[in-house]
Design an enzyme around this catalytic site. Structure first.
Site, PDB file in Angstrom:
ATOM      1  N   GLY A  66       0.647  -4.995   0.921  1.00 26.94           N
ATOM      2  CA  GLY A  66      -0.583  -5.039   0.130  1.00 26.94           C
ATOM      3  C   GLY A  66      -0.380  -5.668  -1.237  1.00 26.94           C
ATOM      4  CD  GLU A 125      -2.287  -7.522   2.956  1.00 29.59           C
ATOM      5  OE1 GLU A 125      -2.094  -6.342   2.580  1.00 29.59           O
ATOM      6  OE2 GLU A 125      -2.717  -7.805   4.082  1.00 29.59           O
ATOM      7  CB  ALA A 142      -0.891  -0.012   1.227  1.00 30.47           C
TER       8      ALA A 142
END
Ligand code: CAA
Length: 257
Positions: free
Chosen positions: A108, A111, A65
């Protein structure tokens, strides 16, 4: 929204989405996530597309992120907006989704790769959940999907230390399906995607739903679900075609019916 954080293209029945923020190692900011989920929706709606490949650059699939965008967030803002809920749309994609990963695949980024049906990695891929080093924890499924993929011991090791694992370790631990030389990554991913897109569409959707059930329900319920899906596929023209082609020793011509 004009696409300045991703590049999309199609190659026959395969849709390709390339994350494209080279100056930030494809860090996932709100704009990129909006463009990515929009592109996935467009491929979902396009009947010509049978499989989607999600990739990044040679240096990074995505380094997580966007920390610069996140750093001043407050708890109420994060909570009230339910900041990461927008990412769920990636995992809700119904068409098969392959992550083709080279370079950094962190936080992220890891993920998002784990939201895909499977990961094909190049030898230079590096995986990790380094959020602990920032004073946070994974927030887009890392503690859950990584644990299911690699087991508690290695998930704890990666998440508590924040260390990276290389492609060989990712393969040995079950996080990735295949590791290929860097220069073959897209060829390998595209060839897998074309193969999947060439199968009966209903069978492909049923197969991925059934496999995903294994993570959601007890064994007996999963087995019942699988059997119901298996029986239902005998209502499709593609089942008739697939079995007739086998008996007639020819290639099947699936129509999606
Ligand atoms: N967010 C924002 N910018 C990032 C970024 C990120 N996650 N990762 C890299 N960048 C930027 C850097 O700031 C740098 O920008 P400038 O050139 O403008 O300074 C550029 O990308 C290149 O990065 P580096 O100079 O750091 O490259 P490097 O090769 O020396 O190191 C790296 C590569 C080890 C991946 C390092 O960039 C790094 O540690 N990145 C952060 C990884 C991380 O912590 N990810 C988790 C984020 S939190 C999260 O994802 C939460 C969640 O679960 C949803």
């Amino acid at each position: 929204m004009a696409h300045d954080c991703i590049v999309t293209e199609t190659d026959g029945p395969v849709g390709v989405i390339r994350l494209n923020r080279p100056d930030a190692l494809n860090a996932l900011n709100a704009r990129l996530i909006a463009q990515l989920t929009g592109a996935l929706e467009a491929f979902e709606a396009d009947a010509a597309i049978g499989c989607i490949v999600l990739t990044g650059s040679r240096k990074a699939f995505a380094a997580g992120a966007d920390i610069a965008e996140m750093k001043d967030r407050t708890w109420p803002q994060t909570w009230l907006e339910d900041f990461l809920s927008r990412w769920d749309a990636i995992a809700r994609t119904r068409k098969p989704l392959i992550a083709a990963v080279s370079g950094y695949c962190l936080g992220g980024g890891c993920e998002v790769a784990m939201m895909c049906d499977f990961i094909i990695a190049s030898e230079s891929a590096r995986f990790g959940q380094p959020e602990i080093r920032l004073g946070i924890i994974p927030g887009a499924g890392g503690t859950q999907r990584l644990t299911r993929a690699v087991g508690k011991a290695r998930a704890m090791d990666l998440i508590l230390t924040g260390r990276m694992m290389d492609a060989a370790e990712a393969l040995a631990s079950g996080l990735v399906a295949r590791v290929v030389p860097d220069e073959s990554l897209m060829d390998e991913a595209m060839s897998a995607a074309r193969m999947i897109a060439g199968h009966g569409r209903a069978a492909v959707l049923a197969a991925r739903e059934a496999v995903n059930r294994a993570f959601e329900v007890p064994l007996q319920e999963g087995l019942r679900f699988e059997r119901r899906m298996f029986y239902a596929l005998f209502a499709t023209a593609d089942q008739k075609e697939g079995m007739a082609a086998f008996v007639q020793k020819r290639k099947p011509r699936f129509t999606g019916g």
